[in-house]
Design a protein around this motif. Sequence first.
Motif, PDB file in Angstrom:
ATOM      1  N   ASN A  47     -20.761  49.233   3.382  1.00 33.94           N
ATOM      2  CA  ASN A  47     -21.590  48.768   4.492  1.00 33.94           C
ATOM      3  C   ASN A  47     -20.738  48.282   5.671  1.00 33.94           C
ATOM      4  OD1 ASN A  47     -20.595  46.519   3.163  1.00 33.94           O
ATOM      5  ND2 ASN A  47     -22.396  45.275   3.580  1.00 33.94           N
ATOM      6  N   LEU A  48     -19.483  48.743   5.754  1.00 36.33           N
ATOM      7  CA  LEU A  48     -18.570  48.322   6.813  1.00 36.33           C
ATOM      8  C   LEU A  48     -18.406  49.418   7.859  1.00 36.33           C
ATOM      9  CD1 LEU A  48     -15.733  46.638   4.722  1.00 36.33           C
ATOM     10  CD2 LEU A  48     -17.617  45.540   5.932  1.00 36.33           C
ATOM     11  N   LEU A  49     -18.493  49.010   9.121  1.00 37.38           N
ATOM     12  CA  LEU A  49     -18.316  49.914  10.250  1.00 37.38           C
ATOM     13  C   LEU A  49     -17.317  49.285  11.214  1.00 37.38           C
ATOM     14  CD1 LEU A  49     -22.116  50.380  10.720  1.00 37.38           C
ATOM     15  CD2 LEU A  49     -20.601  52.189   9.968  1.00 37.38           C
ATOM     16  N   LYS A  50     -16.652  50.112  11.993  1.00 32.70           N
ATOM     17  CA  LYS A  50     -15.731  49.633  13.016  1.00 32.70           C
ATOM     18  C   LYS A  50     -16.349  49.959  14.368  1.00 32.70           C
ATOM     19  CE  LYS A  50     -11.100  50.410  14.865  1.00 32.70           C
ATOM     20  NZ  LYS A  50      -9.834  51.132  14.670  1.00 32.70           N
ATOM     21  N   ILE A  51     -16.224  49.039  15.324  1.00 30.20           N
ATOM     22  CA  ILE A  51     -16.733  49.267  16.671  1.00 30.20           C
ATOM     23  C   ILE A  51     -15.619  48.978  17.675  1.00 30.20           C
ATOM     24  CG2 ILE A  51     -17.685  46.928  16.835  1.00 30.20           C
ATOM     25  CD1 ILE A  51     -19.937  48.112  18.595  1.00 30.20           C
ATOM     26  N   ILE A  52     -15.520  49.836  18.686  1.00 29.43           N
ATOM     27  CA  ILE A  52     -14.594  49.636  19.802  1.00 29.43           C
ATOM     28  C   ILE A  52     -15.445  49.613  21.064  1.00 29.43           C
ATOM     29  CG2 ILE A  52     -12.656  50.568  21.105  1.00 29.43           C
ATOM     30  CD1 ILE A  52     -11.772  51.996  18.532  1.00 29.43           C
ATOM     31  N   THR A  74     -15.425  44.498  13.388  1.00 29.89           N
ATOM     32  CA  THR A  74     -15.907  45.025  12.118  1.00 29.89           C
ATOM     33  C   THR A  74     -17.359  44.591  11.945  1.00 29.89           C
ATOM     34  OG1 THR A  74     -13.709  44.900  11.145  1.00 29.89           O
ATOM     35  CG2 THR A  74     -15.563  45.055   9.624  1.00 29.89           C
ATOM     36  N   ILE A  75     -18.212  45.582  11.697  1.00 26.63           N
ATOM     37  CA  ILE A  75     -19.629  45.321  11.474  1.00 26.63           C
ATOM     38  C   ILE A  75     -19.866  45.335   9.964  1.00 26.63           C
ATOM     39  CG2 ILE A  75     -21.977  46.159  11.798  1.00 26.63           C
ATOM     40  CD1 ILE A  75     -20.937  47.611  14.334  1.00 26.63           C
ATOM     41  N   THR A  76     -20.483  44.292   9.472  1.00 28.80           N
ATOM     42  CA  THR A  76     -20.915  44.240   8.075  1.00 28.80           C
ATOM     43  C   THR A  76     -22.428  44.294   8.082  1.00 28.80           C
ATOM     44  OG1 THR A  76     -19.022  42.839   7.549  1.00 28.80           O
ATOM     45  CG2 THR A  76     -20.796  42.925   5.924  1.00 28.80           C
ATOM     46  N   MET A  77     -22.971  45.427   7.648  1.00 28.46           N
ATOM     47  CA  MET A  77     -24.420  45.608   7.650  1.00 28.46           C
ATOM     48  C   MET A  77     -25.019  44.909   6.432  1.00 28.46           C
ATOM     49  SD  MET A  77     -25.072  47.196  10.423  1.00 28.46           S
ATOM     50  CE  MET A  77     -26.797  47.554  10.173  1.00 28.46           C
ATOM     51  N   SER A  78     -25.983  44.017   6.661  1.00 27.00           N
ATOM     52  CA  SER A  78     -26.693  43.348   5.571  1.00 27.00           C
ATOM     53  C   SER A  78     -27.833  44.223   5.067  1.00 27.00           C
ATOM     54  CB  SER A  78     -27.248  42.011   6.047  1.00 27.00           C
ATOM     55  OG  SER A  78     -26.196  41.201   6.512  1.00 27.00           O
ATOM     56  N   PHE A 107     -29.946  45.343  10.234  1.00 27.47           N
ATOM     57  CA  PHE A 107     -29.379  44.073  10.655  1.00 27.47           C
ATOM     58  C   PHE A 107     -27.970  43.904  10.093  1.00 27.47           C
ATOM     59  CE2 PHE A 107     -28.668  39.581   9.656  1.00 27.47           C
ATOM     60  CZ  PHE A 107     -28.827  39.021  10.906  1.00 27.47           C
ATOM     61  N   GLY A 108     -27.067  43.334  10.910  1.00 29.80           N
ATOM     62  CA  GLY A 108     -25.712  43.090  10.433  1.00 29.80           C
ATOM     63  C   GLY A 108     -25.009  42.032  11.270  1.00 29.80           C
ATOM     64  N   ASN A 109     -23.768  41.738  10.881  1.00 27.04           N
ATOM     65  CA  ASN A 109     -22.921  40.781  11.591  1.00 27.04           C
ATOM     66  C   ASN A 109     -21.683  41.502  12.087  1.00 27.04           C
ATOM     67  OD1 ASN A 109     -24.352  38.223  11.112  1.00 27.04           O
ATOM     68  ND2 ASN A 109     -23.932  38.699   8.976  1.00 27.04           N
ATOM     69  N   MET A 148     -18.295  36.237  17.252  1.00 28.27           N
ATOM     70  CA  MET A 148     -19.191  36.888  16.311  1.00 28.27           C
ATOM     71  C   MET A 148     -20.483  37.228  17.037  1.00 28.27           C
ATOM     72  SD  MET A 148     -18.697  34.832  12.752  1.00 28.27           S
ATOM     73  CE  MET A 148     -19.643  36.028  11.834  1.00 28.27           C
ATOM     74  N   LYS A 149     -21.091  38.325  16.619  1.00 29.11           N
ATOM     75  CA  LYS A 149     -22.373  38.741  17.181  1.00 29.11           C
ATOM     76  C   LYS A 149     -23.256  39.251  16.058  1.00 29.11           C
ATOM     77  CE  LYS A 149     -20.407  40.088  21.615  1.00 29.11           C
ATOM     78  NZ  LYS A 149     -20.623  40.910  22.804  1.00 29.11           N
ATOM     79  N   LEU A 150     -24.540  39.164  16.284  1.00 27.26           N
ATOM     80  CA  LEU A 150     -25.507  39.795  15.398  1.00 27.26           C
ATOM     81  C   LEU A 150     -25.781  41.180  15.955  1.00 27.26           C
ATOM     82  CD1 LEU A 150     -28.096  36.894  15.018  1.00 27.26           C
ATOM     83  CD2 LEU A 150     -26.271  37.524  13.445  1.00 27.26           C
TER      84      LEU A 150
END
Length: 153
Positions: free
Chosen positions: A68-73, A84-88, A92-94, A108-110
């Motif tokens: 459930n991990l994604l990378k964003i630039i 790093t996005i951790t999708m719950s 929805f994720g953090n 940090m962002k939602l």
Amino acid sequence: MNWPELFAGALLGTVLGFLASVLWDQYKTWKNNNIERDKFSFLVDKYQSKYGNGNIKSEAEIFYIKHNLLKIIVKHDARTWEGTITMSTTEFGNLAFAYKDDPENVGMKLIVLHSERNSFTLIPEIYYMTSKAKEFDKEVYERLELNAEESYI
């Protein structure tokens, strides 16, 4: 009773059982990874955020890492941050991020996906921001329709 044949049979059965268990475990792991990838890979793409007048505010690209991990630039103005996005859930994720030019500037962002899955909103958690810059607002990103040769990141 033929002890050597009994011992060889028991040893062979143990080895085959162990190999079957290892292969089954690897198969389950591979299958679960594919399920997770399929669950979150729809986010992988390029996005833009715009000001009210239609001018581009920032550009983002999302990559799948694992589970459930994604990378964003994200590029905005002349700066770039990575996170790093951790999708719950699938909606929805953090997101934890840091600027490339100033690694101590973190936050940090939602991330909230919109129902059509072509856009998402980033909502800053101001208590975790270390930036001394202007106030951060929530930002809506929409999926881009780019030609193959177009790229911005």
